[in-house]
Design a protein around this motif. Structure first.
Motif, PDB file in Angstrom:
ATOM      1  N   SER A   1      11.731 -28.264  -7.908  1.00 12.68           N
ATOM      2  CA  SER A   1      11.009 -27.122  -8.461  1.00 12.68           C
ATOM      3  C   SER A   1      11.777 -26.627  -9.678  1.00 12.68           C
ATOM      4  CB  SER A   1      10.868 -25.999  -7.428  1.00 12.68           C
ATOM      5  OG  SER A   1      12.137 -25.491  -7.075  1.00 12.68           O
ATOM      6  N   ILE A   2      11.089 -25.857 -10.502  1.00 15.47           N
ATOM      7  CA  ILE A   2      11.744 -25.201 -11.635  1.00 15.47           C
ATOM      8  C   ILE A   2      11.046 -23.872 -11.866  1.00 15.47           C
ATOM      9  CG2 ILE A   2      10.318 -26.528 -13.271  1.00 15.47           C
ATOM     10  CD1 ILE A   2      12.576 -26.077 -15.352  1.00 15.47           C
TER      11      ILE A   2
ATOM     12  N   VAL B   1      14.246 -31.650 -14.951  1.00 14.94           N
ATOM     13  CA  VAL B   1      13.388 -30.514 -15.286  1.00 14.94           C
ATOM     14  C   VAL B   1      13.837 -29.921 -16.617  1.00 14.94           C
ATOM     15  CG1 VAL B   1      12.839 -29.965 -12.885  1.00 14.94           C
ATOM     16  CG2 VAL B   1      14.848 -28.920 -13.963  1.00 14.94           C
ATOM     17  N   SER B   2      12.909 -29.200 -17.246  1.00 19.51           N
ATOM     18  CA  SER B   2      13.226 -28.567 -18.524  1.00 19.51           C
ATOM     19  C   SER B   2      12.350 -27.329 -18.696  1.00 19.51           C
ATOM     20  CB  SER B   2      12.993 -29.552 -19.678  1.00 19.51           C
ATOM     21  OG  SER B   2      13.412 -28.997 -20.911  1.00 19.51           O
TER      22      SER B   2
ATOM     23  N   ARG C   1       9.893 -34.147 -14.764  1.00 21.68           N
ATOM     24  CA  ARG C   1       9.596 -35.573 -14.947  1.00 21.68           C
ATOM     25  C   ARG C   1      10.268 -36.350 -13.831  1.00 21.68           C
ATOM     26  NH1 ARG C   1      14.048 -39.145 -16.150  1.00 21.68           N
ATOM     27  NH2 ARG C   1      12.784 -40.180 -17.691  1.00 21.68           N
ATOM     28  N   LEU C   2       9.659 -37.474 -13.449  1.00 25.56           N
ATOM     29  CA  LEU C   2      10.182 -38.263 -12.342  1.00 25.56           C
ATOM     30  C   LEU C   2       9.586 -39.656 -12.381  1.00 25.56           C
ATOM     31  CD1 LEU C   2       7.613 -38.293 -10.123  1.00 25.56           C
ATOM     32  CD2 LEU C   2       8.330 -35.915  -9.919  1.00 25.56           C
TER      33      LEU C   2
ATOM     34  N   PHE D   1      14.653 -34.997 -22.341  1.00 28.23           N
ATOM     35  CA  PHE D   1      15.248 -35.434 -21.083  1.00 28.23           C
ATOM     36  C   PHE D   1      16.341 -36.454 -21.362  1.00 28.23           C
ATOM     37  CE2 PHE D   1      10.781 -34.385 -20.350  1.00 28.23           C
ATOM     38  CZ  PHE D   1      10.919 -33.379 -19.406  1.00 28.23           C
ATOM     39  N   ASN D   2      17.276 -36.534 -20.448  1.00 27.98           N
ATOM     40  CA  ASN D   2      18.395 -37.457 -20.581  1.00 27.98           C
ATOM     41  C   ASN D   2      17.940 -38.847 -20.156  1.00 27.98           C
ATOM     42  OD1 ASN D   2      20.942 -38.548 -20.911  1.00 27.98           O
ATOM     43  ND2 ASN D   2      21.656 -37.863 -18.903  1.00 27.98           N
ATOM     44  N   SER D   3      17.202 -39.503 -21.034  1.00 24.97           N
ATOM     45  CA  SER D   3      16.637 -40.812 -20.732  1.00 24.97           C
ATOM     46  C   SER D   3      16.451 -41.593 -22.017  1.00 24.97           C
ATOM     47  CB  SER D   3      15.281 -40.654 -20.024  1.00 24.97           C
ATOM     48  OG  SER D   3      14.614 -41.896 -19.928  1.00 24.97           O
TER      49      SER D   3
END
Length: 486
Positions: A99-100, A124-125, A144-145, A182-184
């Protein structure tokens, strides 16, 4: 019964990864709750009595009450809306995996337990757009997932209000897209994901039409007469950022603005015009177009067999990488009156090929478990992943509500007692095991991936002999046992 269902679900995890296309049901909700406390029952909102059981629930709320003291308390202990959804869905086999929250914006993601080890790389962001980007009453929160290897992103927004700010709403949406990263390596931005769901109180209004015509169309359910003047529909013709997003037909009443606890539109002195402010849209990323350069007739003729082989491989890859989204339902729910907005529901089918069908870690409880003696957990790494000294194994009650709803946990590295090429043993102190026992499972949590990557079969923690001899009752036992009893 719970144990049998769980065992069947976990057995399904070990199927061959080269399976056919699979279909998953997604149930989405967006609702501006106008700082209200939740209703007693959300069964209708979640369609709990439908024979078609969702695999995933994604719930986006706006204007969750965020008074300073309450907001700090909510961050520490979860807010009343999160508690309601967790308490409603957990007994039905759903777990909140992430959750965020950003002030009044809240995004919740629930899944059936059998999918938990295959939901990975969660990030999350958030982006503020209120008060020139300094205040979080407006903006967007995203999650994101990877779902069985397919990258999904969910973006819950609350955009600028009022009729004259349609262009500003688009600007805010584009600002959110530009600022959330995102860190991707492969999916650093929202639109890099295979599927993006964009939803929330987007605040687009119905332009030009007068109040009498609006209400006449709504009363007669001739909603289509209003579509051409819906600002989001109009802005999609102008803004390239909106044009790849799809939306189902608006075949339901505008969801704003209502008198509280009523189906009557705004009767205050302001008499705001009804509007479809609350929306759910989605975007499937277009496939990259193949190279079109012509290599010449001789080259092409000399490599026809190779070209056929490449086409065959490309076809297989397309099938593997493809993800189809079909909307089954798009409607509002008129029975809830705690807010001046009505909630909007969207249900979808996601059709995809599972890119993996084996959990990253196999974890199990060794021997008998009781608070009378130390216990042992064993785990095996089934597939390489970026493990960490911060990884932990949690002991959960069967039917747990969220990833953090553990009874106790043990650090994988700190409490490791033996190691060989395949099997690792981890020690659990008897002081950490609930005295009263109960039906439990073990979950391996990856700190780097921010998700559970392995789940044990359910097992029985036996009641402590000490508890039996001393006649312990719930008010005498420690916090671990209160968690099991609850």
């Amino acid at each position: 019964m719970e144990q049998e269902v769980l065992s069947d679900s976990l057995e399904a995890m070990s199927l061959d990864g080269r399976s056919d296309m699979h279909t998953f049901r997604l149930h989405m909700v967006t609702w501006n709750v106008a700082t209200a406390e939740p209703p007693d029952d959300v069964s209708s909102l979640l369609k709990l009595h439908s024979p078609k059981t969702p695999d995933l629930y994604v719930i986006g709320l706006q204007e969750v009450r965020a008074a300073p003291l309450k907001f700090v308390t909510d961050l520490a202990f979860d807010d009343s809306w999160s508690h309601l959804f967790m308490n409603t869905l957990a007994p039905r086999g759903y777990v909140k995996v992430s959750s965020i929250r950003m002030q009044g914006l809240l995004l919740l993601f629930f899944t059936r337990l059998e999918h938990v080890p295959f939901i990975r790389n969660i990030q999350v962001s958030y982006t503020r757009t209120g008060m020139f980007g300094y205040w979080g009453n407006k903006g967007g929160v995203s999650m994101r997932l990877s779902f069985y290897g397919h990258m999904l992103c969910f973006l819950n927004c609350h955009l600028a209000a009022h009729m004259n700010y349609a262009s500003q709403r688009v600007d805010e949406f584009e600002y959110i897209l530009d600022n959330q990263t995102f860190n991707s390596k492969d999916t650093p931005n929202i639109l890099d994901h295979k599927v993006v769901f964009w939803f929330g109180d987007l605040n687009f209004r119905i332009a030009d039409h007068g109040m009498h015509f609006l209400r006449s169309c709504i009363t007669s359910q001739r909603f289509n007469l209003l579509w051409s003047k819906d600002q989001l529909t109009m802005m999609k013709q102008q803004a390239a950022s909106l044009q790849e997003f799809e939306e189902g037909p608006l075949d339901f009443q505008p969801t704003y603005k209502f008198d509280l606890h009523s189906d009557n539109y705004d009767s205050s002195g302001k008499k705001r015009k009804p509007a479809w402010t609350d929306r759910i849209l989605w975007r499937v990323k277009a496939k990259a177009s193949p190279a079109t350069e012509d290599e010449g007739e001789d080259s092409e003729a000399g490599s026809s067999e190779k070209a056929q082989q490449q086409a065959s491989v490309a076809g297989e890859e397309d099938e593997e990488l493809s993800l189809k989204v079909k909307q089954d339902l798009y409607t509002s729910n008129m029975e809830y009156g705690v807010s001046d907005h009505k909630p909007v529901i969207g249900t979808f089918h996601l059709e995809l090929k599972k890119m993996y069908n084996t959990p990253l870690v196999q974890v199990s409880a060794e021997g008998d478990w009781s608070a009378d003696f130390d216990a042992m957990v064993t785990y095996t790494i089934l597939q390489p992943f970026p493990s960490s000294a911060w990884d932990w194994i949690g002991l959960y009650k069967v039917g747990f509500k969220s990833t953090m709803d553990y009874i106790t946990y043990t650090w994988v590295k700190d409490d490791q007692v033996s190691l060989n090429d395949e099997l690792v043993q981890v020690y659990v102190s008897k002081d950490e095991i609930p005295v009263l026992g109960g039906e439990c499972i073990l979950c391996y949590f990856s700190s780097n991936l921010q998700c559970i990557v392995g789940i044990s079969k359910p097992f029985k923690v036996q009641e402590s002999r000490v508890a039996i001899e001393e006649g312990l009752v719930p008010e005498n036992v420690n916090g671990l046992d209160q968690a099991v009893l609850s």
